[in-house]
Scaffold this active site. Structure first.
Site, mmCIF file in Angstrom:
data_model
loop_
_atom_site.group_PDB
_atom_site.id
_atom_site.type_symbol
_atom_site.label_atom_id
_atom_site.label_comp_id
_atom_site.label_asym_id
_atom_site.label_seq_id
_atom_site.Cartn_x
_atom_site.Cartn_y
_atom_site.Cartn_z
ATOM 1 N N ARG A 1 0.856 -1.185 0.000
ATOM 2 C CA ARG A 1 0.000 0.000 0.000
ATOM 3 C C ARG A 1 0.892 1.235 0.000
ATOM 4 O O ARG A 1 1.950 1.250 0.650
ATOM 5 C CB ARG A 1 -0.894 0.026 1.245
ATOM 6 C CG ARG A 1 -2.127 -0.842 1.146
ATOM 7 C CD ARG A 1 -3.132 -0.310 0.121
ATOM 8 N NE ARG A 1 -4.330 -1.134 0.032
ATOM 9 C CZ ARG A 1 -4.508 -2.148 -0.814
ATOM 10 N NH1 ARG A 1 -3.561 -2.489 -1.667
ATOM 11 N NH2 ARG A 1 -5.642 -2.830 -0.821
ATOM 12 N N HIS B 1 -1.668 0.702 -9.828
ATOM 13 C CA HIS B 1 -2.310 -0.265 -8.924
ATOM 14 C C HIS B 1 -2.957 -1.428 -9.706
ATOM 15 O O HIS B 1 -4.172 -1.627 -9.654
ATOM 16 C CB HIS B 1 -3.355 0.447 -8.049
ATOM 17 C CG HIS B 1 -3.614 -0.274 -6.757
ATOM 18 N ND1 HIS B 1 -3.926 0.347 -5.580
ATOM 19 C CD2 HIS B 1 -3.622 -1.602 -6.463
ATOM 20 C CE1 HIS B 1 -4.112 -0.542 -4.623
ATOM 21 N NE2 HIS B 1 -3.931 -1.744 -5.136
ATOM 22 N N GLU C 1 -4.091 7.916 -4.899
ATOM 23 C CA GLU C 1 -4.340 7.275 -6.201
ATOM 24 C C GLU C 1 -5.620 7.841 -6.790
ATOM 25 O O GLU C 1 -6.624 7.900 -6.082
ATOM 26 C CB GLU C 1 -4.463 5.761 -6.019
ATOM 27 C CG GLU C 1 -3.165 5.126 -5.521
ATOM 28 C CD GLU C 1 -3.262 3.613 -5.316
ATOM 29 O OE1 GLU C 1 -4.331 3.040 -5.597
ATOM 30 O OE2 GLU C 1 -2.278 3.036 -4.855
#
Ligand code: DGY
Length: 320
Positions: A237, A285, A266
């Site tokens: 993360r 991601h 993000e």
């Protein structure tokens, strides 16, 4: 009648499965998250919701959804959900472990090799018309073969990653909350302190979830301890890393390069300093993003919702 809110476009075959047991409201956009206000409104009378990482389940959301019985999160990580609060309200929270393990490990390895062998930079070099001739050190990188690799987080993804490293005859070190003797035996991985991992690894890969313990774990002190030619990869993360410390470490040659699948914010802002750097590879991601795996993740969310709404135990419930 039960009502399920699905916050992203998913193939019809999955929606049809939910429609056998409930009324379904879908936010039918593939790339845009459901606006927060609309989400809060939709869950008012919902008994279940199928969410992605872009939805935050906090006090406001829990209070907005008094009938909610289950929240199915399409991810293995669930730092977007206040699980304790949900459980206090007798809401089951589920995630998608196992089905994404191998795919995520493959992305970790892809990133590691791409950064080590400067693949992104090399591709740009060709596209920009800079390729004039073969040269001895043109875009020369770093070998993974027989290198020292430090894995921070020896959970399922860490283990799957370590398995792949065996093919590179790498020396594997790891650090984890607790020792994983099974992984040590099966993979020949050596348990070391976090400091030793930082100081002695040629490559460091972070696979941990975001918790109070892991937040900002990779800070300026951590980067200062790494080798000057270390490569840092993050598939856990974003907030596990202090990004300004990472930028300084790259600028000041404290480490060689990095590859990031996850960012604190993000999507990343286009003026983020990491985006201008040759020695930073940033991808959006996509750790679990193979079609097969994404289908499995969606199916697991659907299964969990159906199980809970039918009064059964979820396959993959998480606890605070
Ligand atoms: C997860 O599952 O937590 C990933 O970050 C998204 O697939």
């Amino acid at each position: 009648m039960d009502k399920v809110v699905v916050t992203r476009q998913v193939p019809d075959k999955f929606i049809k499965q939910l429609e056998t047991i409930a009324q379904v409201e879908v936010w039918n956009e593939a790339f845009t998250p459901m606006p927060r206000e609309q989400f809060l409104n939709a869950i008012k009378d919902a008994t279940a919701c199928f969410i992605t990482l872009t939805e935050t389940i906090d006090e406001e959301a829990i209070n907005a959804a008094p009938h909610l019985k289950v929240i199915a999160n399409m991810a293995v990580g669930y730092d977007n959900i206040d699980v304790q609060l949900a459980n206090d309200h007798k809401i089951v929270v589920t995630n998608t472990p196992d089905v994404l393990t191998e795919t995520t490990a493959e992305l970790g390895l892809s990133l590691m090799l791409s950064v080590a062998r400067r693949i992104v930079e090399a591709e740009r070099y060709v596209q920009d018309g800079q390729w004039q001739s073969w040269s001895p050190y043109l875009l020369a990188g770093k070998d993974l073969y027989r290198s020292k690799v430090g894995i921070f987080g020896m959970g399922d993804i860490g283990k799957a990653f370590a398995k792949r490293l065996k093919g590179f005859e790498a020396n594997i070190m790891y650090h984890n909350r607790s020792r994983n003797e099974e992984a040590e035996e099966a993979l020949g991985a050596l348990y070391v302190s976090f400091d030793t991992l930082l100081k002695h690894s040629d490559f460091i890969i972070c696979t941990v979830p975001l918790t109070a313990e892991t937040e900002n774990k990779f800070d300026s002190e951590a980067f200062a301890k790494m080798k000057n030619d270390a490569i840092f990869i993050n598939i856990g993360r974003g907030a596990v890393v202090d990004e300004s410390a990472l930028v300084s470490a790259l600028v000041n040659n404290q480490i060689l390069a990095c590859g990031l699948d996850v960012l604190r914010e993000e999507p990343i802002q286009m003026d983020h300093p990491l985006l201008g750097m040759k020695n930073a590879v940033v991808v959006p991601h996509i750790g679990s993003a193979s079609v097969v795996t994404r289908n499995k993740m969606i199916q697991l969310c659907v299964d969990n919702i159906k199980l809970v709404l039918n009064g059964n135990t979820a396959k993959t419930a998480v606890k605070a």
